[in-house]
Scaffold this motif. Structure first.
Motif, PDB file in Angstrom:
ATOM      1  N   ARG B 378      34.730 -45.656  33.368  1.00 13.83           N
ATOM      2  CA  ARG B 378      34.761 -44.327  33.993  1.00 13.83           C
ATOM      3  C   ARG B 378      33.438 -43.626  33.791  1.00 13.83           C
ATOM      4  N   ASN B 379      32.999 -42.910  34.838  1.00 13.10           N
ATOM      5  CA  ASN B 379      31.735 -42.168  34.801  1.00 13.10           C
ATOM      6  C   ASN B 379      30.538 -43.057  34.516  1.00 13.10           C
ATOM      7  N   LEU B 380      30.680 -44.327  34.786  1.00 11.87           N
ATOM      8  CA  LEU B 380      29.561 -45.235  34.560  1.00 11.87           C
ATOM      9  C   LEU B 380      29.061 -45.745  35.915  1.00 11.87           C
ATOM     10  N   GLY B 381      27.754 -45.831  36.022  1.00  8.75           N
ATOM     11  CA  GLY B 381      27.188 -46.355  37.266  1.00  8.75           C
ATOM     12  C   GLY B 381      27.508 -45.487  38.454  1.00  8.75           C
ATOM     13  N   TYR B 382      27.418 -44.180  38.259  1.00  6.13           N
ATOM     14  CA  TYR B 382      27.807 -43.249  39.306  1.00  6.13           C
ATOM     15  C   TYR B 382      26.826 -43.307  40.467  1.00  6.13           C
ATOM     16  N   LEU B 383      27.379 -43.436  41.663  1.00  2.00           N
ATOM     17  CA  LEU B 383      26.563 -43.505  42.874  1.00  2.00           C
ATOM     18  C   LEU B 383      27.111 -42.462  43.839  1.00  2.00           C
ATOM     19  N   THR B 384      26.250 -41.533  44.272  1.00  3.74           N
ATOM     20  CA  THR B 384      26.737 -40.527  45.217  1.00  3.74           C
ATOM     21  C   THR B 384      26.831 -41.141  46.604  1.00  3.74           C
ATOM     22  N   LYS B 385      27.593 -40.467  47.447  1.00  4.94           N
ATOM     23  CA  LYS B 385      27.747 -40.901  48.833  1.00  4.94           C
ATOM     24  C   LYS B 385      26.388 -40.959  49.527  1.00  4.94           C
ATOM     25  N   GLU B 386      25.568 -39.938  49.289  1.00  5.32           N
ATOM     26  CA  GLU B 386      24.264 -39.856  49.961  1.00  5.32           C
ATOM     27  C   GLU B 386      23.375 -41.012  49.513  1.00  5.32           C
ATOM     28  N   ASN B 387      23.356 -41.241  48.191  1.00  2.20           N
ATOM     29  CA  ASN B 387      22.521 -42.323  47.678  1.00  2.20           C
ATOM     30  C   ASN B 387      22.996 -43.670  48.187  1.00  2.20           C
ATOM     31  N   ALA B 388      24.316 -43.836  48.223  1.00  2.34           N
ATOM     32  CA  ALA B 388      24.855 -45.115  48.688  1.00  2.34           C
ATOM     33  C   ALA B 388      24.408 -45.372  50.116  1.00  2.34           C
ATOM     34  N   LEU B 389      24.462 -44.350  50.960  1.00  2.00           N
ATOM     35  CA  LEU B 389      24.047 -44.543  52.354  1.00  2.00           C
ATOM     36  C   LEU B 389      22.536 -44.739  52.445  1.00  2.00           C
ATOM     37  N   ALA B 390      21.802 -44.008  51.612  1.00  2.00           N
ATOM     38  CA  ALA B 390      20.345 -44.134  51.664  1.00  2.00           C
ATOM     39  C   ALA B 390      19.898 -45.538  51.273  1.00  2.00           C
ATOM     40  N   TYR B 391      20.633 -46.162  50.369  1.00  2.00           N
ATOM     41  CA  TYR B 391      20.282 -47.517  49.963  1.00  2.00           C
ATOM     42  C   TYR B 391      20.927 -48.573  50.852  1.00  2.00           C
ATOM     43  N   GLY B 392      21.691 -48.141  51.839  1.00  2.00           N
ATOM     44  CA  GLY B 392      22.333 -49.115  52.707  1.00  2.00           C
ATOM     45  C   GLY B 392      23.421 -49.896  52.011  1.00  2.00           C
ATOM     46  N   VAL B 393      24.034 -49.272  50.989  1.00  4.56           N
ATOM     47  CA  VAL B 393      25.125 -49.937  50.269  1.00  4.56           C
ATOM     48  C   VAL B 393      26.328 -50.041  51.197  1.00  4.56           C
ATOM     49  N   THR B 394      26.965 -51.194  51.200  1.00  5.44           N
ATOM     50  CA  THR B 394      28.154 -51.370  52.030  1.00  5.44           C
ATOM     51  C   THR B 394      29.254 -52.013  51.207  1.00  5.44           C
ATOM     52  N   GLY B 395      30.378 -52.197  51.838  1.00 11.89           N
ATOM     53  CA  GLY B 395      31.478 -52.892  51.179  1.00 11.89           C
ATOM     54  C   GLY B 395      32.208 -52.010  50.171  1.00 11.89           C
ATOM     55  N   PRO B 396      32.882 -52.638  49.204  1.00 13.60           N
ATOM     56  CA  PRO B 396      33.655 -51.866  48.227  1.00 13.60           C
ATOM     57  C   PRO B 396      32.824 -50.824  47.481  1.00 13.60           C
ATOM     58  N   CYS B 397      31.550 -51.121  47.239  1.00 16.05           N
ATOM     59  CA  CYS B 397      30.710 -50.152  46.532  1.00 16.05           C
ATOM     60  C   CYS B 397      30.576 -48.862  47.327  1.00 16.05           C
TER      61      CYS B 397
END
Lengths: 329, 542
Positions: B378-397
């Motif tokens: 919990r509270n580990l490896g927190y990734l915001t929605k904006e950052n996830a999209l900016a990095y092109g993260v897809t899938g379950p992440c």
């Protein structure tokens, strides 16, 4: 011709020492086998079954392999310290057999500082772990030994505090007297909180999961013994399993009535050791069960657990025991 | 092709994404909704505008044409499918392009890859160095002029290369060899129990606290893209199983759809689609199970690993009945399948499902409710929605951050529109949410499997003779693989082998986001974060 008292003592020590070393080696081999079988049962596997009956000889085969392996000296290590470290880890654990009461009257030295001596001696093995990591000249090993030191300092306090209740009730630190005091009621029933704290803290002292951060293999490769191979590695291994046995044996002595059990009066020399070892192995089984069930704690959570939970509760336990005892008087 | 105005890029963009414009490109065939060539100097403005409109950078690659390089940017929107393809032309003399890594963080690694493969320099790139090839190499393998050098064929040559790479590494990462007083550098990997393959992370540490970390890739680089350029379309099938060996079926799926769309053929019968979905979903479950086991292993719990593998083994047995393979599947064919599923497969699945449902409850008790597991994740490896999209993260992440983007719904392919399943999302964006999303996805996949085996129609599973070449053109296909969106960008010149085949692999972008997560973690957290992202190295390194 009779020997003088000095020589009698020497013979006694030599015999006891030989027994301890033999017992420890065989016991460690058995514990490793037991750990494998227990973990296999928990993990839907079968474990070692082929070498010897029920795979009992598997660990002996492994030990022979480890003994016959080349001892690698990595080029960058601090030679002397690197050489001494495994001995320093293993030897102090052995010394615990000095005060372990196997049965009524079966004890090498019934010292009046009792288990305090054990705790102070086993702490030396942490110096061994620390210098093993330090001398290896490896960053993972160094991280592992740093963690070991921090962990030891933190968990020594709740470990000792939790035993204070027992000492207060028994009125002595002598191991035999503590066991005798439990002839009616085991201390685990009067001191359940202390037993839990002692158990947790001794898991941490023995570097067992979920407190095995000094060797955390998924993070630090193998922690402090990353650079060790062959028999030197086996000494760490032997030390770890002996430490588990010793801490379980002390827990059994302090809280689970030691040698007490049925048929003690009729056969004290057999029943005493039998009950103690049975209780010890039951505790060892729980230790293994815990290891194969829980993930590992993080180092900061481990410290927080010791300082914020175990120590306050241990203090509370000491306080309440003292209160109850003084009210009863 | 829409022309770009000097100033009014926003108006231009709004113009091109209009419905009637969207249909100008043959979406069904190419997978691209709108396309434009923009002047090289304008690409930063265009990228900024795409960012303002909420697009994320799906893929960025280059193609080596005889006259010039073409850098191809694929943008997509997470809310609805709007795949835009923007190209810039880079002349071979100049060989320079402006970097958009300050706008889209995911462009950082994409641009490094282009620099590595084509030698195109990106101006103002913060960290332009090789990413997949060794630090000492001098070649740019995706250039058409590169015909391959058989270096490293004997031991001495290999040792020399290894030494050169070590020196090259020390030049590129000088901080890793200098001595420091308070802080220090730790090479986590390439050989390490928890890097899930050969990944190296250069950690900058103060005590156990991570100041920053940089993933270093390329240790299992085999260059599938170049391999595919020199072999026929049919010969590319085995490559698909060797990218993401844990969830290879989705990669088969993508390639099948890509070529079928491009050739304009449909699968032999609906049965083909049903079997494809069935095997892919089974494979997705095995992938998530393997992830669960290794993730818990990273956290120091051994037992879930064996439970996960026990179930995974049962599914592999089922998949083996159909495919004859257990790991690197090579099962799909253009318009069909290698062979029909055997009769005993459906009963085996029916037997497996109730057993597995019981097991899922065990996992719940053993892991999901485990207090130490919760504390660790919990509270580990927190990734915001904006950052996830900016990095092109897809899938379950990505879905763990609350973005409901699943290509099975987002860009419906095959028979997924007819099936009833939910897109699983969580809101926290931490490692625990990623865990929850994946475990829930296993249940959704089971739901899909149950529906598929109920509805399974009869029919042929193989098409007759097909042409050996793909019509000239550019095609893009993306499918939801176990780790995220796997995209394939094909440039065909009508010959027997692909002119350029870019593989947009999900873990590549997902791993990129770790740069954002690492600072402030402890060493123990690094492996936990890495585990929670679920990377497969051969897919990242290709």
């Amino acid at each position: 011709m009779t020997l003088g008292p000095f020589w009698q003592e020497v013979v006694k020590i030599v015999l006891w020492g030989t027994f301890a070393v033999l017992f420890v080696s065989v016991n460690a081999l058995f514990l490793v086998w037991m750990e494998r079988r227990v973990s296999a049962k928990i993990q839907l596997r079968r474990g070692p079954i082929h070498v010897g009956p029920q795979g009992l000889l598997q660990t002996i085969a492994d030990a022979v392999k480890l003994i016959s392996k080349e001892l690698v000296f990595p080029s960058q290590v601090d030679k002397l310290v690197y050489y001494v470290a495994p001995l320093l880890v293993f030897a102090p654990v052995l010394s615990a057999f000095i005060i372990l009461p196997l049965g009524p009257g079966i004890i090498l030295r019934d010292l009046n500082i009792g288990f305090l001596l054990i705790f102070s001696l086993t702490n030396i093995s942490f110096i061994g772990i620390f210098i093993a990591g330090w001398s290896s000249n490896n960053k993972y090993a160094l991280l592992g030994s740093m963690r070991a030191v921090a962990q030891n300092i933190s968990y020594e306090i709740p470990l000792l505090l939790s035993t204070m209740g027992v000492v207060m009730i028994a009125g002595s630190m002598k191991m035999t007297e503590i066991v005798t005091a439990q002839s009616g009621l085991w201390f685990v029933l009067t001191q359940p909180l202390a037993f839990l704290i002692f158990f947790c803290a001794s898991l941490a002292e023995a570097n067992r999961a979920p407190f095995d951060i000094p060797e955390a293999e998924s993070e630090l490769v193998a922690g402090f013994h990353t650079e060790y191979s062959g028999m030197r590695f086996a000494l760490f291994f032997l030390g770890e399993y002996t430490a588990i046995f010793i801490s379980s044996a002390i827990a059994a002595t302090l809280f689970l009535g030691g040698w007490h059990g049925p048929f003690l009066e009729s056969l004290p020399a057999v029943a005493g050791p039998f009950w103690l070892i049975l209780k010890t192995y039951a505790l060892v089984f729980v230790v293994m069960w815990v290891r194969w069930t829980f993930p590992r704690l993080r180092s900061d959570q481990l410290m927080a657990f010791a300082w914020k939970i175990l120590i306050p509760f241990a203090l509370l336990n000491v306080l309440s025991t003292a209160l109850v005892l003084s009210l009863c008087k | 092709m829409a022309a770009i105005l000097e100033k009014d890029i926003k108006a231009w963009l709004l113009e091109v994404v209009k419905a009637d414009e969207l249909n100008k490109k043959d979406v069904k065939k190419t997978g691209i909704h709108f396309e434009a060539i923009v002047p090289t100097s304008k690409i930063r403005d265009v990228a900024k505008e795409f960012l303002n409109q909420g697009y994320f950078l799906e893929s960025l690659t280059a193609v080596d044409f005889a006259e010039c390089f073409e850098a191809v940017y694929h943008f997509n929107h997470w809310k609805e499918l709007r795949r835009g393809c923007v190209k810039i032309l880079v002349t071979k003399e100049e060989n320079k392009a402006p970097s958009i890594s300050s706008i889209y963080k995911s462009a950082n690694w994409f641009e490094r890859e282009i620099y590595d493969m084509f030698g195109i320099t990106f101006i103002d790139h913060p960290n332009l160095k090789r990413i997949l090839l060794p630090e000492s190499s001098t070649i740019h393998p995706l250039l058409k002029s590169f015909k391959g050098e058989p270096a490293g064929s004997d031991v001495e040559q290999c040792l020399k290369l290894i030494n050169e790479d070590k020196e090259g590494f020390e030049i590129l990462y000088p901080q890793s060899v200098t001595h420091h007083q308070k802080d220090y550098y730790l090479n986590l990997g390439p050989q390490h129990p928890s890097t899930h393959g050969v990944l190296r992370i250069l950690l900058h540490l103060a005590g156990e606290r991570v100041l920053d970390g940089e993933p270093i890739l390329g240790y299992s680089h085999r260059h599938h893209e170049k391999m595919m350029e020199i072999q026929s379309y049919l010969a590319c099938w085995p490559n698909m199983g060797r990218l993401d060996y844990v969830g290879a079926m989705s990669y088969n799926f993508a390639y099948a759809i890509l070529i079928e769309k491009a050739m304009g053929i449909a699968p032999a019968s609906p049965r083909v689609e049903y079997i494809r979905v069935l095997t892919t979903e089974l494979n997705r479950i095995t992938s998530h199970l393997l992830w669960m086991g290794t993730f818990l292993l990273d956290l120091g719990a051994f037992t879930p690993f064996f439970y996960g593998f026990d179930d995974r083994e049962k599914i592999l047995d089922i998949l083996e009945m159909a495919t004859g393979e257990r790991l690197t599947y090579d099962y799909f064919r253009f318009g069909g399948l290698d062979k029909d599923i055997p009769a005993e497969m459906i009963p085996a699945i029916k037997e497996f499902i109730p057993h597995f449902k019981k097991r899922l409850k065990d996992y719940d008790a053993l892991i999901t409710k485990n207090i130490i597991f919760k504390k660790r994740t919990r509270n580990l490896g927190y990734l915001t929605k904006e950052n996830a999209l900016a990095y092109g993260v897809t899938g379950p992440c990505l879905r763990a951050t609350g973005v409901p983007m699943d290509l099975r719904r987002h860009e419906p392919y095959s028979i997924y529109p007819e099936l009833d399943f939910e897109i699983v999302t969580a809101t926290d964006g931490d490692a625990y949410s990623r865990y929850l999303v994946r475990m829930k996805e296993i249940e959704e996949s089971l739901k899909i499997i149950q529906q598929v085996i109920e509805k399974m129609p009869e029919g042929a599973t193989i098409l007759g003779k097909l042409p050996k070449n793909v019509p000239k053109g550019e095609y893009y296909t993306a499918v939801e693989a176990a780790r995220g969106s796997f995209g394939m960008y094909l440039v065909s010149d009508g010959t027997l082998n692909p002119y350029r085949l870019k593989l947009r692999t999900p873990s590549f972008s997902n791993l990129n986001s770790i740069i954002e997560i690492l600072p402030g973690c402890l060493v123990s957290d690094v492996v936990a974060v890495l585990g929670s992202i679920d990377i497969v190295l051969p897919e990242i390194d290709r």
